[in-house]
Design a protein around this motif. Sequence first.
Motif, PDB file in Angstrom:
ATOM      1  N   PHE A 242     -13.354   2.305 -20.877  1.00 18.64           N
ATOM      2  CA  PHE A 242     -12.344   3.354 -20.765  1.00 18.64           C
ATOM      3  C   PHE A 242     -12.364   4.075 -19.417  1.00 18.64           C
ATOM      4  CE2 PHE A 242     -13.695   3.898 -25.404  1.00 18.64           C
ATOM      5  CZ  PHE A 242     -12.838   2.915 -25.845  1.00 18.64           C
ATOM      6  N   PHE A 243     -13.451   3.938 -18.680  1.00 17.53           N
ATOM      7  CA  PHE A 243     -13.642   4.710 -17.447  1.00 17.53           C
ATOM      8  C   PHE A 243     -12.656   4.292 -16.362  1.00 17.53           C
ATOM      9  CE2 PHE A 243     -15.828   5.674 -13.438  1.00 17.53           C
ATOM     10  CZ  PHE A 243     -16.047   7.035 -13.628  1.00 17.53           C
ATOM     11  N   VAL A 244     -12.021   5.289 -15.732  1.00 17.95           N
ATOM     12  CA  VAL A 244     -11.090   5.031 -14.628  1.00 17.95           C
ATOM     13  C   VAL A 244     -11.908   5.000 -13.333  1.00 17.95           C
ATOM     14  CG1 VAL A 244      -9.051   5.842 -13.390  1.00 17.95           C
ATOM     15  CG2 VAL A 244      -9.252   6.258 -15.851  1.00 17.95           C
ATOM     16  N   PRO A 245     -11.915   3.876 -12.619  1.00 15.27           N
ATOM     17  CA  PRO A 245     -12.715   3.782 -11.395  1.00 15.27           C
ATOM     18  C   PRO A 245     -12.316   4.848 -10.355  1.00 15.27           C
ATOM     19  CG  PRO A 245     -11.940   1.610 -12.057  1.00 15.27           C
ATOM     20  CD  PRO A 245     -11.236   2.616 -12.919  1.00 15.27           C
ATOM     21  N   PHE A 246     -13.306   5.274  -9.598  1.00 14.69           N
ATOM     22  CA  PHE A 246     -13.112   6.327  -8.602  1.00 14.69           C
ATOM     23  C   PHE A 246     -11.985   5.987  -7.636  1.00 14.69           C
ATOM     24  CE2 PHE A 246     -14.230   8.224  -4.463  1.00 14.69           C
ATOM     25  CZ  PHE A 246     -14.136   9.572  -4.818  1.00 14.69           C
ATOM     26  N   TYR A 247     -11.952   4.748  -7.124  1.00 17.62           N
ATOM     27  CA  TYR A 247     -10.932   4.391  -6.136  1.00 17.62           C
ATOM     28  C   TYR A 247      -9.526   4.414  -6.736  1.00 17.62           C
ATOM     29  CZ  TYR A 247     -11.838  -0.254  -8.104  1.00 17.62           C
ATOM     30  OH  TYR A 247     -12.021  -1.305  -8.955  1.00 17.62           O
ATOM     31  N   HIS A 248      -9.388   4.134  -8.022  1.00 10.73           N
ATOM     32  CA  HIS A 248      -8.066   4.237  -8.653  1.00 10.73           C
ATOM     33  C   HIS A 248      -7.647   5.701  -8.781  1.00 10.73           C
ATOM     34  CE1 HIS A 248      -7.198   0.079  -9.662  1.00 10.73           C
ATOM     35  NE2 HIS A 248      -8.475  -0.064  -9.969  1.00 10.73           N
ATOM     36  N   ARG A 249      -8.617   6.553  -9.074  1.00 10.10           N
ATOM     37  CA  ARG A 249      -8.309   7.991  -9.151  1.00 10.10           C
ATOM     38  C   ARG A 249      -7.910   8.517  -7.774  1.00 10.10           C
ATOM     39  NH1 ARG A 249     -13.333  10.391 -10.964  1.00 10.10           N
ATOM     40  NH2 ARG A 249     -14.244   8.333 -11.050  1.00 10.10           N
ATOM     41  N   ILE A 250      -8.641   8.114  -6.739  1.00 12.91           N
ATOM     42  CA  ILE A 250      -8.343   8.573  -5.379  1.00 12.91           C
ATOM     43  C   ILE A 250      -6.941   8.147  -4.963  1.00 12.91           C
ATOM     44  CG2 ILE A 250      -8.951   8.236  -2.941  1.00 12.91           C
ATOM     45  CD1 ILE A 250     -10.733  10.238  -4.390  1.00 12.91           C
ATOM     46  N   ILE A 251      -6.554   6.925  -5.278  1.00 12.60           N
ATOM     47  CA  ILE A 251      -5.213   6.441  -4.923  1.00 12.60           C
ATOM     48  C   ILE A 251      -4.146   7.320  -5.558  1.00 12.60           C
ATOM     49  CG2 ILE A 251      -3.580   4.544  -5.308  1.00 12.60           C
ATOM     50  CD1 ILE A 251      -5.999   2.626  -4.921  1.00 12.60           C
ATOM     51  N   LEU A 252      -4.303   7.653  -6.839  1.00 16.60           N
ATOM     52  CA  LEU A 252      -3.298   8.505  -7.487  1.00 16.60           C
ATOM     53  C   LEU A 252      -3.349   9.923  -6.941  1.00 16.60           C
ATOM     54  CD1 LEU A 252      -0.985   8.341  -9.506  1.00 16.60           C
ATOM     55  CD2 LEU A 252      -2.546   9.249 -11.226  1.00 16.60           C
ATOM     56  N   TYR A 253      -4.558  10.460  -6.710  1.00 15.87           N
ATOM     57  CA  TYR A 253      -4.674  11.805  -6.141  1.00 15.87           C
ATOM     58  C   TYR A 253      -3.948  11.891  -4.798  1.00 15.87           C
ATOM     59  CZ  TYR A 253      -8.738  12.373  -9.311  1.00 15.87           C
ATOM     60  OH  TYR A 253      -9.586  12.431 -10.386  1.00 15.87           O
ATOM     61  N   LEU A 254      -4.200  10.923  -3.926  1.00 15.96           N
ATOM     62  CA  LEU A 254      -3.580  10.946  -2.601  1.00 15.96           C
ATOM     63  C   LEU A 254      -2.060  10.806  -2.688  1.00 15.96           C
ATOM     64  CD1 LEU A 254      -6.110   8.844  -0.501  1.00 15.96           C
ATOM     65  CD2 LEU A 254      -5.718  11.312  -0.404  1.00 15.96           C
ATOM     66  N   ASN A 255      -1.590   9.907  -3.534  1.00 15.07           N
ATOM     67  CA  ASN A 255      -0.146   9.754  -3.693  1.00 15.07           C
ATOM     68  C   ASN A 255       0.484  11.011  -4.270  1.00 15.07           C
ATOM     69  OD1 ASN A 255       1.197   7.013  -3.050  1.00 15.07           O
ATOM     70  ND2 ASN A 255      -0.849   6.519  -3.791  1.00 15.07           N
ATOM     71  N   PHE A 256      -0.202  11.647  -5.204  1.00 11.92           N
ATOM     72  CA  PHE A 256       0.305  12.904  -5.750  1.00 11.92           C
ATOM     73  C   PHE A 256       0.403  13.958  -4.655  1.00 11.92           C
ATOM     74  CE2 PHE A 256      -0.562  17.145  -7.449  1.00 11.92           C
ATOM     75  CZ  PHE A 256       0.552  17.303  -8.259  1.00 11.92           C
ATOM     76  N   LEU A 257      -0.645  14.104  -3.854  1.00 15.00           N
ATOM     77  CA  LEU A 257      -0.645  15.117  -2.792  1.00 15.00           C
ATOM     78  C   LEU A 257       0.422  14.839  -1.737  1.00 15.00           C
ATOM     79  CD1 LEU A 257      -4.485  15.662  -2.340  1.00 15.00           C
ATOM     80  CD2 LEU A 257      -2.827  17.232  -3.401  1.00 15.00           C
ATOM     81  N   ILE A 258       0.560  13.599  -1.338  1.00 13.27           N
ATOM     82  CA  ILE A 258       1.583  13.233  -0.356  1.00 13.27           C
ATOM     83  C   ILE A 258       2.980  13.480  -0.910  1.00 13.27           C
ATOM     84  CG2 ILE A 258       2.631  11.305   0.918  1.00 13.27           C
ATOM     85  CD1 ILE A 258      -0.257  10.104   1.055  1.00 13.27           C
ATOM     86  N   ALA A 259       3.217  13.085  -2.150  1.00 10.82           N
ATOM     87  CA  ALA A 259       4.534  13.285  -2.777  1.00 10.82           C
ATOM     88  C   ALA A 259       4.822  14.769  -2.952  1.00 10.82           C
ATOM     89  CB  ALA A 259       4.583  12.577  -4.125  1.00 10.82           C
ATOM     90  N   PHE A 260       3.823  15.526  -3.343  1.00 16.45           N
ATOM     91  CA  PHE A 260       3.997  16.968  -3.531  1.00 16.45           C
ATOM     92  C   PHE A 260       4.312  17.643  -2.190  1.00 16.45           C
ATOM     93  CE2 PHE A 260       2.519  21.348  -4.107  1.00 16.45           C
ATOM     94  CZ  PHE A 260       3.234  21.687  -5.248  1.00 16.45           C
ATOM     95  N   TYR A 261       3.562  17.268  -1.156  1.00 19.51           N
ATOM     96  CA  TYR A 261       3.810  17.819   0.180  1.00 19.51           C
ATOM     97  C   TYR A 261       5.210  17.463   0.666  1.00 19.51           C
ATOM     98  CZ  TYR A 261       3.428  18.614   5.173  1.00 19.51           C
ATOM     99  OH  TYR A 261       3.657  19.053   6.462  1.00 19.51           O
ATOM    100  N   GLN A 262       5.609  16.232   0.451  1.00 18.29           N
ATOM    101  CA  GLN A 262       6.932  15.764   0.870  1.00 18.29           C
ATOM    102  C   GLN A 262       8.030  16.543   0.148  1.00 18.29           C
ATOM    103  OE1 GLN A 262       9.202  13.650  -1.038  1.00 18.29           O
ATOM    104  NE2 GLN A 262      10.610  13.308   0.647  1.00 18.29           N
TER     105      GLN A 262
END
Length: 96
Positions: A73-93
Amino acid sequence: NIFFMKSIIKNIWFKSHLIGMYITPYLWLIYPNIIWLYLVIILSWYLNNNKCIITQFEYCLFGETFLGKGKKFFVPFYHRIILYLNFLIAFYQRMN
């Protein structure tokens, strides 16, 4: 046959989850409002100790997950980072 139908549904579900895992982080480029879904996903990971609710649901339904046999069930760290970064970029945009 019920087992054949369950197998088809399971395979469609697992493939959709796998494909969605790679496509969803970048959908904000086409659908900017999806960042609210990102927020829901991120919060679900946070509140569920970095475990994926959808994967847990898969295990309840099929006795396995799209990641294989067992309780994976564990979400790998790099998958979380990808979504975090995309969220931040989209939010900033969106704010500009």
